[in-house]
Each structure stands twice: as structure tokens, then as C-alpha cells.
Design a protein around this motif. Structure first.
Motif, PDB file in Angstrom:
ATOM      1  N   TRP A 126     -29.046 -27.868  29.603  1.00 54.58           N
ATOM      2  CA  TRP A 126     -28.320 -27.103  30.593  1.00 54.58           C
ATOM      3  C   TRP A 126     -26.921 -27.624  30.782  1.00 54.58           C
ATOM      4  O   TRP A 126     -26.001 -26.841  31.033  1.00 54.58           O
ATOM      5  N   PHE A 164     -42.644 -13.529  40.302  1.00 58.78           N
ATOM      6  CA  PHE A 164     -42.373 -13.830  38.891  1.00 58.78           C
ATOM      7  C   PHE A 164     -43.700 -14.329  38.318  1.00 58.78           C
ATOM      8  O   PHE A 164     -44.425 -15.085  39.005  1.00 58.78           O
ATOM      9  N   HIS A 215     -45.170 -16.188  34.794  1.00 64.50           N
ATOM     10  CA  HIS A 215     -45.022 -16.742  33.449  1.00 64.50           C
ATOM     11  C   HIS A 215     -46.408 -16.983  32.882  1.00 64.50           C
ATOM     12  O   HIS A 215     -47.144 -17.861  33.370  1.00 64.50           O
ATOM     13  N   HIS A 247     -42.076 -14.576  26.016  1.00 59.76           N
ATOM     14  CA  HIS A 247     -41.272 -15.741  26.378  1.00 59.76           C
ATOM     15  C   HIS A 247     -40.651 -16.313  25.116  1.00 59.76           C
ATOM     16  O   HIS A 247     -40.692 -15.671  24.044  1.00 59.76           O
ATOM     17  N   HIS A 248     -40.052 -17.488  25.218  1.00 63.28           N
ATOM     18  CA  HIS A 248     -39.298 -18.012  24.070  1.00 63.28           C
ATOM     19  C   HIS A 248     -40.169 -18.244  22.833  1.00 63.28           C
ATOM     20  O   HIS A 248     -39.661 -18.287  21.714  1.00 63.28           O
ATOM     21  N   TYR A 252     -40.140  -9.480  32.019  1.00 67.97           N
ATOM     22  CA  TYR A 252     -39.234 -10.539  31.560  1.00 67.97           C
ATOM     23  C   TYR A 252     -39.341 -10.562  30.046  1.00 67.97           C
ATOM     24  O   TYR A 252     -40.466 -10.588  29.506  1.00 67.97           O
ATOM     25  N   TRP A 256     -35.896  -8.125  32.716  1.00 70.24           N
ATOM     26  CA  TRP A 256     -35.328  -9.419  33.110  1.00 70.24           C
ATOM     27  C   TRP A 256     -35.145 -10.245  31.843  1.00 70.24           C
ATOM     28  O   TRP A 256     -36.087 -10.816  31.310  1.00 70.24           O
ATOM     29  N   ASP A 304     -33.743 -13.357  29.383  1.00 71.46           N
ATOM     30  CA  ASP A 304     -33.564 -14.796  29.472  1.00 71.46           C
ATOM     31  C   ASP A 304     -33.337 -15.301  28.057  1.00 71.46           C
ATOM     32  O   ASP A 304     -33.470 -14.541  27.092  1.00 71.46           O
ATOM     33  N   TRP A 319     -28.666 -18.076  25.872  1.00 76.03           N
ATOM     34  CA  TRP A 319     -27.611 -19.082  25.786  1.00 76.03           C
ATOM     35  C   TRP A 319     -27.305 -19.561  24.365  1.00 76.03           C
ATOM     36  O   TRP A 319     -26.254 -20.082  24.109  1.00 76.03           O
ATOM     37  N   ARG A 357     -28.593 -11.846  32.291  1.00 77.83           N
ATOM     38  CA  ARG A 357     -28.862 -12.735  31.152  1.00 77.83           C
ATOM     39  C   ARG A 357     -28.968 -11.947  29.853  1.00 77.83           C
ATOM     40  O   ARG A 357     -29.291 -12.490  28.815  1.00 77.83           O
ATOM     41  N   MET A 364     -27.254 -22.601  35.687  1.00 77.73           N
ATOM     42  CA  MET A 364     -28.292 -22.340  36.680  1.00 77.73           C
ATOM     43  C   MET A 364     -27.702 -21.729  37.949  1.00 77.73           C
ATOM     44  O   MET A 364     -28.411 -21.201  38.779  1.00 77.73           O
ATOM     45  N   GLU A 367     -30.870 -19.846  39.478  1.00 74.11           N
ATOM     46  CA  GLU A 367     -32.222 -20.315  39.155  1.00 74.11           C
ATOM     47  C   GLU A 367     -32.476 -21.662  39.814  1.00 74.11           C
ATOM     48  O   GLU A 367     -31.689 -22.593  39.672  1.00 74.11           O
ATOM     49  N   CYS A 401     -34.265 -17.117  41.472  1.00 71.66           N
ATOM     50  CA  CYS A 401     -35.652 -17.270  41.018  1.00 71.66           C
ATOM     51  C   CYS A 401     -36.047 -18.740  41.109  1.00 71.66           C
ATOM     52  O   CYS A 401     -35.225 -19.631  40.872  1.00 71.66           O
ATOM     53  N   TRP A 414     -42.792 -23.366  35.397  1.00 72.05           N
ATOM     54  CA  TRP A 414     -42.877 -21.893  35.341  1.00 72.05           C
ATOM     55  C   TRP A 414     -44.237 -21.491  34.775  1.00 72.05           C
ATOM     56  O   TRP A 414     -44.978 -20.711  35.352  1.00 72.05           O
TER      57      TRP A 414
END
Ligand code: FHN
Length: 602
Positions: free
Chosen positions: A9, A61, A63, A130-131, A173, A224, A226, A229, A257, A265, A282, A299, A306
Motif C-alpha cells: 500500500w 460486504f 468476502h 476475488h483476486h 464485488y 464494486w 477492486d 492498482w 476502483r 486507502m 477503506e 468499507c 476480509w
């Protein structure tokens, strides 16, 4: 300012620091002339599209994915969650085996929706991907999805239906970054299943194809995003995807995002590449709101993770959650509070118990949150917060006055006053030149926050109250915690004494309204700190109609303070005087950390 953010970050924040321009309506990003454009909407059309979301104020939210199977632990470590694959560097082929163990037989969508609805939440945002790239729905475009589990059902479909039945908005998300897909531009060395050279245009097509599946099959109210970056994602791709989705579903709301302008953040856009409909702080709440028309949502996790971590029982208290909800609503934002369900399909009991307590408070006081706008005061009040509706102010009292008198700096006539907990019992409220004084009963109806309602004529008329008054010897001590902090990143930090910190944007500034009773000539000093590599910022201090200039020298650390004099000012006569500190040049990461400004009679 301690940059104690994780390395990822800190680098993101450094990379994201651009000249501060906060825009949340899609900025124009330089793209090919024939690139598809988002539907043009008037302010009225934009307000109509955002309407339900602004009214909602509070959402859940979720996850949930195959990372719930290891439940946070592996190889003797117990601090994992949804970043399991990235943090363990487990070969993807091995990680894929968790999908074979993902069988949430206890999943009951109606139960989840009831937990959210009973807590006062009006929308649910669940991870469609998710990622780790795993889709929580049966995708036609990959087998790396719920189809590869023994579950055999579609949790997104069941949740979307349960939300519709309960009158809760279903939202999704979706991570842009994809550690599993061979075409994601930043290939992981432990992705032993990926072959060939990453191709971001091919990835873009895959991403759009999956988003089309989610939008057309489940009709989310919000997409949503994410994971924007990493460098393979560009402002152009974000603007292109925003246009694609808004044309696919013109009612869809999309967070910021999807673009590339988010300042870490802190979550608000700064500079070029801003795309999206709302900002996304965040794990933090901005010091102040951003004024009408700037939409944002904080969030947060309920514990420290999460995704599900069976060891993490560090649940936020109902007091923290309720006061966060109030604080955020008083600044005009939404609160998106996370749960991380287990691989069996259960929301952890610690979350459930906290949300039950929050729901009990919302049952009595929810009208002071949902459907309200930011209160009229620019900064937090000593006794609590204020939200508003036309003709009404909701006073959320955290600190119940011992003498039963609550001063409210508004000039309006108060036609009616009562507690939400006792709406049929009228309260006495007098109006005077320094504002209204509400007389409260001896005991607060709720120890966490009690809400009093003032019914007023017309728009709230705030009476400028002095943050600071002059001491007997004429000294004026302007402390950080009494300052108005104006901007998107600047905020109070530090214990036990507070300081102004996170002064990352040169356009952010600090001001105090001061009630001067003794005119005269005053020496101006600042108590400030600055790390060597950030020294050199230049600033002005304006006192009424006079301005002094200063330059920030190094004090060898963000927490090493020294007091510097920057000259004298004359105040010709008593009255309210505004003292303002603004940056005029910022060569480094931050302007300074500022504890206090003092005006001492000469
Ligand atoms: O990396 C993600 C994280 O896993 C989580 O999804 C949060 C929630 O907003 N967003 C990113 C971290 O900022």
C-alpha cells in the motif's frame, strides 16, 4: 506521519499521489475517438441513478471464496485470509485443490439476507470474483469457478433471489487483478498452471465477458471493483470498461476502483484517470465530508480480515459499529461492513452477535441514518454527530450532558423537539443568538447514542462557533483537534496528543474560527514535525486579513516536534477571526504534521 501501511500500500500510495483534483463523476480519459462512451446523463439523471444507494447509507460486504477452506491457517501460520495464494506463494495447481473441498452445505441465502436486513443494512455486496480469480458463480468462460466444487449450486443466484424477496439490493464485488488467469499482465511465479505470454487485450475481453455474465444473470445494483492498482490496468481500460458496463446496464452504479486515480486507502480520487461513481475509503473514515454531490463509502472489516480466518475473534464492538455508522452518515457517506463466511456457508457468530446489537439500535434510530444527508456542521461536535432531512436535524448524542442542556449552534427556530426513543414526549428547546439549547431528560435512552430530533423551518442556519477562545493573558492556543480539516486526505492522528496528519494533498488545509476578545499584536508559532525526506514545503498562515509565510524544516521524524516562529500579526479589534494554514509548495510526500498553532501577545 507514520507510513505504517503494508509495503504494497505504501508503494501504491506513493504511485497514486497526483495533483489533487477530486472528481467522482467519470472524468474524461484520453481515449481513441471511436471508443464507446458511457451514456451521457444530466445531474438529475445521475442523482436518480444514485438515489437508492444514497438513501441506503448502510450495507453488508461479503468476502467468500475457496480461501475460506484453509480458514486463515497454513504451515503453522494463522494470519491468512483472502490473500492466501499471494501470501503463501502456493503453486496454483495446489491451491486449486481447495475448490474440491468447498462444499458450503450450511449456506442459506435467506438467513444471510435476514442477518443483514435485521441489522438495518439495505444492500449486500458479495465477491463474484476475488483476486484469486475464482468465480463464485457458474461461468461459461472458465472452469475455475463454482462448477469445480462439489456444491453444485449457484450461491450468487440464491443470494440475488433472497435479496429481491427481502427488498435488499444485491450487488457484486469483482476483482480486476487475477492471480490465476494466464493473461493477467503481472504473472505470478507460482502460477504453474499459466502458459504463454500474458495478453491484456485478451484479459480485457475475458473480464468483460464475465462481467456480462454477472450483470445479465444477477442484475447487481453496484459493481464494486477492486485490484486496480497493478500496472497492467490503465486509466484507458478503466474508462472503456466503465462505458461498456454503463451501456450494458444504464442503472448500474460503479465505484472508483474501476479507474486509476484512487489515493490508496483514503479511497478518494486525486487527479487524472478518475472514473466511477463513488469514492472508497477503506478501513478509515474521512475527517470531514466532501460536500453535496461527492459520493463515497467507507468499507471496513468487522474483525481484522476480509475473508474467513477462524482464529480472528477480534470483533468490533456494537458501540464502534454504531458510532462509525453515525459518523459516516453525518459526513454524507455510506458504510459497507464486511462479513467473511466459512467454507460451510455460515457467517461467523461473532459477526452475527455484533450485527444483532447494531440492528436493535437501528430498529429505534434507523430513520436518523437511512434516507438522511450529511449534517450542517463542518466538523465533528464534542457531544456527537448530526444527520439531516429537509426540515429535520437528527442529533446523535454520544456524551449525554450532565446538566441536561444540549447547545446546538443553529439560528433556526425549532418548532418541535423530541427523542426518537420517545417521539410522543415533547422536549423544551429555546433559540437564542448563540443557537438553540435543548433540554434533555436526566438519563440517556441509549448508552451508545441517543437521537434527538429538531424540527426546524427552512435550511439549517449554522452559527459560526469559535473553535478557540482567548485565554486570560490573551494567548490563543489552536490545537489540532479543534481545527477544521478541509480536504480529502488530511486527518487527525496520533496519541495521546492529536496532530494534523496525512497532509498528502497540497490543496488540503487547516483552519480555526477564533473568538478574539482582546485585540493587539501577537507572535505566531507552530508546533510541527517533518521527516527529512519530506522537508521543504512552503505554507502561509492567514490571521484575519494578514498573511505570514513559512517553510517546513526537517525535525528528523514525523513524530519529532519542534516549535517554530514565523512572525507577528496585529488584530485591530475583537470579534471572530479565521486562522488558516495552507500549503503553497509540497516537494515531498506530505506537508507536515501539525500539533498546534499559537498566537501569544507581544
Ligand atoms: O486486496 C483487497 C482485499 O482483499 C479486500 O478485498 C479489500 C476490500 O476492499 N480491498 C483490497 C485491499 O484494499
Amino acid at each position: 506521519m507514520k507510513m505504517n501501511l503494508p509495503r504494497m500500500w505504501r508503494n501504491f500510495l506513493l504511485a497514486a499521489l497526483l495533483p489533487a483534483v477530486t472528481t467522482l463523476v467519470p472524468a474524461t480519459v484520453a481515449r481513441a475517438d471511436d471508443a464507446p462512451k458511457a451514456p451521457v446523463e444530466t445531474k438529475e439523471q445521475h442523482d436518480a441513478r444514485m438515489g437508492w444507494w444514497r438513501e441506503a447509507r448502510f450495507g453488508m460486504f461479503i468476502h467468500w471464496g475457496v480461501y475460506s477452506v484453509p480458514a486463515g491457517e497454513w504451515n503453522g501460520k494463522t494470519d491468512y485470509a483472502e490473500w492466501f495464494l499471494e501470501q503463501t506463494h502456493m503453486p496454483v495447481s495446489q491451491y486449486e485443490q481447495y475448490a474440491k473441498q468447498f462444499n458450503p452445505v450450511k449456506f442459506n441465502a435467506k438467513e444471510w439476507v435476514a442477518i443483514a436486513k435485521d441489522a438495518g443494512m439495505k444492500y449486500i455486496v458479495i465477491t463474484s470474483k476475488h483476486h484469486d480469480g475464482f468465480d463464485m458463480y457458474p461461468s461459461e468462460l472458465t472452469d475455475w469457478c463454482i462448477k469445480s466444487t462439489p456444491f453444485g449450486r449457484d450461491p450468487l443466484k440464491e443470494l440475488a433471489e433472497a435479496c429481491k424477496e427481502a427488498g435488499i439490493r444485491f450487488c457484486t464485488y469483482h476483482s480486476i487483478m487475477d492471480w490465476h488467469h494466464p493473461d493477467w499482465g503481472t504473472r505470478r511465479a507460482w502460477n504453474d498452471k499459466a502458459t504463454g505470454t500474458p495478453d491484456m487485450d485478451r484479459f480485457d475481453a475475458y473480464l468483460k465477458g464475465q462481467l456480462k455474465e454477472v450483470v445479465t444473470h444477477y442484475h447487481p445494483g453496484v459493481m464494486w471493483f477492486d485490484g486496480e492498482w497493478e500496472t497492467p490496468w490503465t486509466p484507458e481500460r478503466g474508462a472503456d470498461l466503465y462505458a461498456y458496463l454503463r451501456n450494458l446496464d444504464p442503472a448500474l452504479i460503479i465505484n472508483n476502483r474501476i479507474g486509476k486515480a484512487r489515493a490508496g486507502m483514503e479511497g478518494m480520487d486525486t487527479g487524472a484517470g478518475a472514473v466511477g461513481d463513488f469514492g472508497t475509503p477503506e478501513q478509515t473514515i474521512p475527517a470531514n465530508g466532501f460536500g453535496p454531490g461527492v459520493d463515497w463509502e467507507s468499507c471496513m472489516t468487522l474483525n481484522n480480515h476480509w475473508g474467513y480466518n477462524k482464529h480472528d475473534q477480534n470483533w468490533k464492538s456494537p458501540t464502534t459499529v454504531i458510532r462509525n455508522t453515525i459518523d459516516i452518515a453525518s459526513k454524507g457517506g455510506n458504510y459497507l461492513l464486511n462479513v467473511g463466511p466459512t467454507a460451510e456457508g455460515l457467517i461467523p457468530d461473532g459477526s452475527v452477535q455484533c450485527l444483532k446489537a447494531v440492528g436493535a439500535w437501528m430498529k429505534v434510530n434507523g430513520t436518523a441514518i437511512c434516507g438522511t444527508t450529511a449534517g450542517p456542521f463542518k466538523k465533528a461536535l464534542a457531544w456527537g454527530r448530526v444527520t439531516a432531512q429537509p426540515g429535520k436535524l437528527y442529533l446523535h448524542v454520544f456524551e449525554w450532558p450532565q446538566d441536561g442542556k444540549l447547545a446546538v449552534a443553529i439560528g433556526n427556530k425549532v418548532s418541535k423537539a423530541y427523542l426518537l426513543a420517545a417521539p410522543d414526549t415533547a422536549l423544551d428547546c429555546t433559540s437564542g443568538e448563540s443557537g438553540a439549547v435543548l433540554r434533555l431528560p436526566g438519563t440517556a435512552p441509549d448508552p451508545i447514542a441517543s437521537v434527538a430530533v429538531l424540527e426546524i423551518d427552512g435550511a439549517p442556519q449554522v452559527i459560526a462557533t469559535a473553535a478557540v477562545t482567548q485565554a486570560a493573558d490573551g494567548t490563543m492556543q489552536l490545537a489540532a483537534q479543534t481545527a477544521d480539516l478541509v480536504g480529502s486526505g488530511i486527518k487527525l492522528q496520533g496519541e495521546p496528543r492529536k496532530n494534523v496528519g496525512f497532509w498528502l494533498n497540497a490543496s488540503d488545509y487547516v483552519q480555526w474560527p477564533v473568538q478574539v476578545t482582546k485585540a493587539g499584536k501577537f507572535t505566531v508559532t507552530l508546533e510541527c514535525a517533518c521527516q527529512a525526506d519530506s522537508a521543504g514545503s512552503e505554507y502561509t498562515v492567514t490571521v484575519g486579513d494578514q498573511t505570514l509565510a513559512g517553510k517546513v524544516e526537517s525535525t528528523d521524524g514525523w513524530d519529532k516536534y519542534s516549535t517554530v516562529g514565523i512572525g507577528s500579526v496585529s488584530i485591530a479589534q475583537p470579534g471572530m477571526v479565521m486562522v488558516v494554514v495552507k500549503a503553497t509548495k509540497k516537494p515531498g510526500l506530505a506537508v507536515m504534521n501539525l500539533r498546534a498553532l499559537t498566537l501569544k501577545p507581544e
